[in-house]
Scaffold this motif. Structure first.
Motif, mmCIF file in Angstrom:
data_model
loop_
_atom_site.group_PDB
_atom_site.id
_atom_site.type_symbol
_atom_site.label_atom_id
_atom_site.label_comp_id
_atom_site.label_asym_id
_atom_site.label_seq_id
_atom_site.Cartn_x
_atom_site.Cartn_y
_atom_site.Cartn_z
ATOM 1 N N GLN A 107 3.770 18.682 23.164
ATOM 2 C CA GLN A 107 3.242 18.690 21.676
ATOM 3 C C GLN A 107 2.607 20.008 21.476
ATOM 4 N N ARG A 108 1.937 20.419 22.448
ATOM 5 C CA ARG A 108 0.816 21.605 22.232
ATOM 6 C C ARG A 108 1.790 22.956 22.622
ATOM 7 N N LEU A 109 2.918 22.903 23.559
ATOM 8 C CA LEU A 109 3.501 24.049 23.763
ATOM 9 C C LEU A 109 4.253 24.753 22.575
ATOM 10 N N PRO A 110 4.583 25.965 22.688
ATOM 11 C CA PRO A 110 5.375 26.716 21.606
ATOM 12 C C PRO A 110 6.575 26.114 21.485
ATOM 13 N N SER A 111 7.138 25.989 20.319
ATOM 14 C CA SER A 111 8.511 25.374 19.950
ATOM 15 C C SER A 111 9.529 26.282 20.595
ATOM 16 N N ALA A 112 10.650 25.621 20.902
ATOM 17 C CA ALA A 112 11.921 26.540 21.522
ATOM 18 C C ALA A 112 12.355 27.086 20.303
ATOM 19 N N PRO A 113 13.317 28.151 20.549
ATOM 20 C CA PRO A 113 14.139 29.024 19.156
ATOM 21 C C PRO A 113 14.534 27.978 18.297
ATOM 22 N N THR A 114 15.259 26.834 18.755
ATOM 23 C CA THR A 114 15.899 25.973 17.944
ATOM 24 C C THR A 114 15.341 24.581 18.558
ATOM 25 N N ALA A 115 15.219 23.606 17.680
ATOM 26 C CA ALA A 115 14.398 22.185 17.986
ATOM 27 C C ALA A 115 15.194 21.528 19.084
ATOM 28 N N GLU A 116 14.673 21.045 19.936
ATOM 29 C CA GLU A 116 15.302 20.327 20.983
ATOM 30 C C GLU A 116 15.725 18.965 20.529
ATOM 31 N N PRO A 117 17.111 18.205 20.691
ATOM 32 C CA PRO A 117 17.359 17.239 20.216
ATOM 33 C C PRO A 117 16.510 16.010 20.983
ATOM 34 N N THR A 118 16.148 15.102 20.093
ATOM 35 C CA THR A 118 15.034 14.033 20.260
ATOM 36 C C THR A 118 15.479 13.389 21.572
ATOM 37 N N ARG A 119 16.726 12.975 21.612
ATOM 38 C CA ARG A 119 17.155 12.097 22.789
ATOM 39 C C ARG A 119 17.243 12.808 23.995
ATOM 40 N N LEU A 120 17.236 14.096 23.973
ATOM 41 C CA LEU A 120 17.366 15.041 25.108
ATOM 42 C C LEU A 120 15.989 15.112 25.642
ATOM 43 N N ARG A 121 15.013 15.456 24.498
ATOM 44 C CA ARG A 121 13.494 15.569 24.958
ATOM 45 C C ARG A 121 13.118 14.375 25.727
ATOM 46 N N SER A 122 13.630 13.191 25.228
ATOM 47 C CA SER A 122 13.034 11.857 25.704
ATOM 48 C C SER A 122 13.421 11.617 27.259
ATOM 49 N N LEU A 123 14.263 12.487 27.970
ATOM 50 C CA LEU A 123 14.616 12.390 29.294
ATOM 51 C C LEU A 123 13.829 13.252 30.150
ATOM 52 N N ALA A 124 13.124 14.062 29.279
ATOM 53 C CA ALA A 124 12.329 15.146 30.210
ATOM 54 C C ALA A 124 11.128 14.844 30.992
ATOM 55 N N HIS A 125 10.674 15.133 31.910
ATOM 56 C CA HIS A 125 9.330 15.097 32.778
ATOM 57 C C HIS A 125 8.958 16.708 32.976
ATOM 58 N N LEU A 126 7.784 17.029 32.811
ATOM 59 C CA LEU A 126 7.134 18.332 33.121
ATOM 60 C C LEU A 126 6.711 18.512 34.343
ATOM 61 N N ARG A 127 6.771 19.591 34.828
ATOM 62 C CA ARG A 127 6.184 19.940 36.067
ATOM 63 C C ARG A 127 5.592 21.453 35.827
ATOM 64 N N ARG A 128 4.317 21.568 36.525
ATOM 65 C CA ARG A 128 3.856 22.930 36.288
ATOM 66 C C ARG A 128 3.906 23.609 37.633
ATOM 67 N N PHE A 129 4.156 25.019 37.692
ATOM 68 C CA PHE A 129 4.637 25.751 38.741
ATOM 69 C C PHE A 129 3.831 26.921 39.111
ATOM 70 N N ASP A 130 3.231 27.314 40.223
ATOM 71 C CA ASP A 130 2.400 28.482 40.531
ATOM 72 C C ASP A 130 3.274 29.721 40.554
ATOM 73 N N ARG A 131 2.524 30.741 40.569
ATOM 74 C CA ARG A 131 3.373 32.163 40.491
ATOM 75 C C ARG A 131 4.138 31.954 42.051
ATOM 76 N N GLU A 132 5.352 32.289 41.649
ATOM 77 C CA GLU A 132 6.469 32.547 42.697
ATOM 78 C C GLU A 132 6.820 31.310 43.451
ATOM 79 N N GLN A 133 6.346 30.116 42.992
ATOM 80 C CA GLN A 133 7.097 28.950 43.654
ATOM 81 C C GLN A 133 8.345 28.500 43.158
ATOM 82 N N ASP A 134 8.937 28.278 44.037
ATOM 83 C CA ASP A 134 10.528 27.979 43.920
ATOM 84 C C ASP A 134 10.544 26.579 43.083
ATOM 85 N N ILE A 135 11.302 26.701 41.667
ATOM 86 C CA ILE A 135 11.586 25.634 41.043
ATOM 87 C C ILE A 135 12.846 24.901 41.548
#
Length: 222
Positions: free
Chosen positions: A12-40
């Motif tokens: 909710q705090r993050l900037p919106s994507a260029p187009t709204a993400e489908p609600t059902r797709l968003r419900s599958l997401a979990h967030l991870r935070r990465f350090d600089r130069e850390q492999d995703i």
């Protein structure tokens, strides 16, 4: 990894994507935070997950056998990535900026959702087409004649991706070393080209990574 409540609050705090993400797709997401130069994810890692940049940026690259790195794409907020027809990733993706936040989606569940949810299917198709367009644009940039032209066209290309206002300056999310790896030239050549473009009035520098495009046409003789 962020828990479910933190995930919802952060989304909710993050900037919106260029187009709204489908609600059902968003419900599958979990967030991870990465350090600089850390492999995703790394080269030849299993492709069980798809990803979206929520904040920060990431680089897609290939490490060659001789130790050289070649960048093939830069992901910005809103970009969905990790698509491959293979069981393992051919390329690696790494966070560029400190605290880059990535939404992670289980691939099999997203593929199943796309078969029944037209909004999700449309979003995936749109993202794949945009990735193809970026690749085509990068081929045009790399195919220009001189190093200065490569750098100028790259900066113009990135300005279009980053800024809706043609007169607005941009803060490059990547270093000059990254630019060099994308263009197949040396970092010293990138620095010389930027200095020359500044002297010609094509760009102005507003900080180490902040650039304003002051003239969109003008090559070595312009």
């Amino acid at each position: 990894m962020l828990d479910a409540s933190a995930t919802s609050a952060t989304l909710q705090r993050l900037p919106s994507a260029p187009t709204a993400e489908p609600t059902r797709l968003r419900s599958l997401a979990h967030l991870r935070r990465f350090d600089r130069e850390q492999d995703i994810y790394g080269q030849e890692e299993r492709s069980d997950t798809w990803y979206r940049v929520m904040s920060g940026s990431a680089r897609k690259f290939l490490m060659r056998a001789d130790g050289r790195r070649q960048l093939v794409d830069i992901y910005l907020p809103g970009d969905l990535f990790g698509f491959t027809s293979r069981l393992h990733h051919r390329f690696a993706v790494q966070a560029v900026t400190e605290g880059t936040v990535i939404a992670c989606y289980p691939r099999q569940r997203v593929e199943a959702l796309a078969r029944e949810d037209s909004e999700t299917a449309l979003e995936i198709r749109r993202q794949i087409l945009e990735a193809l367009e970026r690749l085509q644009q990068q081929l045009l940039v790399i195919g220009t004649m001189t190093a200065q032209e490569k750098v100028r066209e790259f900066l113009l290309y990135f300005h279009r991706r980053l800024s809706a206002d043609k007169d607005e300056g941009m803060a490059l999310p990547i270093s000059r070393y990254d630019i060099a790896d994308m263009l197949g030239i040396s970092p010293e050549t990138v620095c010389r080209a930027i200095t020359d473009l500044q002297a010609r009035g094509v760009i102005s520098l507003e900080g180490p990574r902040r650039i304003r495009i002051t003239r969109r046409r003008g090559g070595q003789n312009g």
